[in-house]
Scaffold this motif. Structure first.
Motif, PDB file in Angstrom:
ATOM      1  N   VAL A 136      -5.382 -13.667  46.319  1.00  0.00           N
ATOM      2  CA  VAL A 136      -4.588 -12.910  47.293  1.00  0.00           C
ATOM      3  C   VAL A 136      -5.464 -11.856  47.974  1.00  0.00           C
ATOM      4  N   SER A 142      -3.549 -18.071  54.009  1.00  0.00           N
ATOM      5  CA  SER A 142      -2.121 -17.886  54.241  1.00  0.00           C
ATOM      6  C   SER A 142      -1.409 -18.005  52.890  1.00  0.00           C
ATOM      7  N   GLU A 143      -0.109 -17.641  52.855  1.00  0.00           N
ATOM      8  CA  GLU A 143       0.633 -17.680  51.594  1.00  0.00           C
ATOM      9  C   GLU A 143       0.647 -19.097  50.996  1.00  0.00           C
ATOM     10  N   ASP A 144       0.831 -20.095  51.867  1.00  0.00           N
ATOM     11  CA  ASP A 144       0.854 -21.488  51.400  1.00  0.00           C
ATOM     12  C   ASP A 144      -0.458 -21.860  50.739  1.00  0.00           C
TER      13      ASP A 144
END
Ligand code: 5GP
Length: 204
Positions: A136, A142-144
């Motif tokens: 993170v 990206s979050e995906d």
């Protein structure tokens, strides 16, 4: 002394464990290793340079290299190709220099098939929580993609059994020092140097 072939060292481990950071710190310190720069189809990140961080290729260029047998191993990782140039590795080892690969686990397993005499080092995360924070924090995904990378990482940890050494990356400096010790120890292995000593005895 007889000319000796170089040793192939493979640093691998789950996504986000810090392989890149450890490898960079290892190469900041004086060493006699040749780093094999990989081919990839992924986008260049800011600050990365062609021919230093990677050789950046199109999908077509990469697939042509696969077709022509120019890669020692390759893998598809999070929708991109990554691969190791075969000729560079083989020529450098033949010249007597050690080669160092920093690659993900699917590729490392292919190298093991071709070079079982290689030294396989698994970089282990201090914890899964820490691994997630690192993925993170990198902030480039990206979050995906973070989710994808974490899922891969869980699967990858199970592959540790195929490795010769395990180094926990709780601290970059101590992980690098351990890797340097592994390299030094491998050069002292009897089976690697026995033929040289036998030759020496013959010469007396
Ligand atoms: P990144 O996109 O963060 O630079 O790298 C993603 C993953 O690909 C990392 O785990 C890195 O170790 C791995 N990787 C880099 N080069 C190669 C390669 O030549 N072959 C394989 N199989 N993996 C690679």
């Amino acid at each position: 002394m007889i000319d000796e072939k170089g040793i192939l060292f493979i640093l691998s481990g789950p996504s986000g464990v810090g392989k890149g950071t450890v490898r960079k710190e290892l190469f900041n310190r004086a060493n006699d290793l040749a780093y094999s720069i990989s081919m990839t189809t992924r986008e260049k990140r800011s600050g990365e340079k062609e021919g230093i961080d990677y050789f950046f290729k199109t999908n077509e260029e990469f697939e042509n290299m696969v077709e022509a047998g120019q890669l020692l191993e390759y893998a598809r990782f999070v929708n991109n190709y990554y691969g190791t140039p075969r000729k560079y590795v083989e020529d450098t080892l033949a010249s007597g220099k050690d080669v160092f690969l920093e690659i993900e686990v699917q590729g490392a397993m292919q190298v093991k098939e071709n070079f079982p005499e290689g030294v396989f080092i698994f970089l282990f995360p201090p914890s899964l929580e820490e691994l997630k924070n690192r993925i993170v924090d990198r902030g480039t995904e990206s979050e995906d993609l973070v989710f994808e990378r974490l899922k891969e990482a869980r699967n990858e940890i199970h592959m540790m059994d195929a490795y010769d050494y395990v180094v926990v990356n709780d601290d970059v400096n101590s992980a690098v020092t351990k890797i340097q010790s592994i390299i030094q120890s491998e050069h002292c292995r009897r089976e690697r140097i026995a033929s040289q000593y036998k030759q020496l005895l013959k010469e007396e």
